[in-house]
Design an enzyme around this catalytic site. Structure first.
Site, mmCIF file in Angstrom:
data_model
loop_
_atom_site.group_PDB
_atom_site.id
_atom_site.type_symbol
_atom_site.label_atom_id
_atom_site.label_comp_id
_atom_site.label_asym_id
_atom_site.label_seq_id
_atom_site.Cartn_x
_atom_site.Cartn_y
_atom_site.Cartn_z
ATOM 1 N N CYS A 1 -6.238 -39.280 -104.735
ATOM 2 C CA CYS A 1 -7.178 -40.044 -103.917
ATOM 3 C C CYS A 1 -6.514 -40.427 -102.605
ATOM 4 C CB CYS A 1 -7.598 -41.302 -104.672
ATOM 5 S SG CYS A 1 -8.737 -42.338 -103.746
ATOM 6 N N HIS B 1 -16.053 -38.912 -108.698
ATOM 7 C CA HIS B 1 -14.955 -39.701 -108.111
ATOM 8 C C HIS B 1 -15.488 -40.573 -106.965
ATOM 9 C CE1 HIS B 1 -10.559 -39.852 -106.643
ATOM 10 N NE2 HIS B 1 -11.242 -40.345 -105.618
ATOM 11 N N GLU B 2 -16.353 -39.993 -106.132
ATOM 12 C CA GLU B 2 -16.882 -40.741 -104.972
ATOM 13 C C GLU B 2 -17.849 -41.839 -105.410
ATOM 14 O OE1 GLU B 2 -15.436 -40.380 -102.060
ATOM 15 O OE2 GLU B 2 -14.265 -38.864 -103.105
ATOM 16 N N HIS C 1 -15.981 -44.723 -106.391
ATOM 17 C CA HIS C 1 -15.572 -45.531 -105.226
ATOM 18 C C HIS C 1 -16.696 -46.471 -104.818
ATOM 19 C CE1 HIS C 1 -11.643 -44.206 -103.859
ATOM 20 N NE2 HIS C 1 -11.990 -42.929 -103.847
HETATM 21 NI NI NI Z 1 -10.752 -41.221 -103.747
#
Ligand code: NI
Length: 168
Positions: A94, A137-138, A141
């Site tokens: 990341c 993954h996003e 976030h």
């Molecule tokens: Ni990331």
């Protein structure tokens, strides 16, 4: 020189704050997206960025992992509406977690995602493999979750120790 955002670094507390949904996709939002892509393309090894890791607490992510960096995908208010039971368990890193930390994270192999585009229109995409992992993954976030938050107790402790050493 195009204006870019600084990328927040773990353990910045803003990385744990969920983003707010975009209420209206207007010129102000499109300017943010443009600056997000500029930030993305200014990095040497970046697949995607979420607004929440750039100090912009909104549910927007920009993705492009093409070789030529000419396949931009922007998802506004993305939502996973279907998930495969098949899982992947591949290494992730990341831009907000430095120190070359790469660990395996379990992700759905395929997902269907609904989002708004830069014109404010709703659309759906099906994603598998790398794109699927990337979007999960996003979206994490945007929910204030880092990939290292998925690690088991012992692995997480090892990562935390690495960060403790580096910040001494
Ligand atoms: Ni990331």
């Amino acid at each position: 020189m195009t204006d870019v955002y600084p990328i927040l670094q773990h353990p910045d507390p803003r990385l744990s704050q969920p983003g707010q949904p975009v209420e209206e996709v207007n010129d102000e939002i499109r300017a943010i997206i443009k600056k997000m892509f500029a930030t993305h393309y200014a990095q040497s090894n970046c697949a995607a960025l979420a607004a929440t890791q750039l100090g912009v607490p909104l549910r927007i992510t920009v993705i492009d992992f093409s070789h030529e960096k000419n396949e931009p995908l922007c998802l506004i208010n993305p939502e996973i509406i279907e998930r495969s039971t098949d899982m992947l368990n591949e290494f992730e890193g990341c831009m907000s977690v430095g120190g070359r930390i790469n660990e395996r994270v379990k992700r759905h192999q395929c997902i269907r995602v609904r989002a708004l585009n830069e014109a404010g229109e709703s659309f759906e995409i099906e994603a598998s493999d790398f794109l699927s992992r990337c979007i999960q993954h996003e979206i994490d976030h945007l929910d204030g979750i880092l990939f290292i938050d998925h690690l088991s107790g012992l692995k997480r402790k090892m990562v935390d120790r690495k960060f403790a050493r580096r910040t001494q």
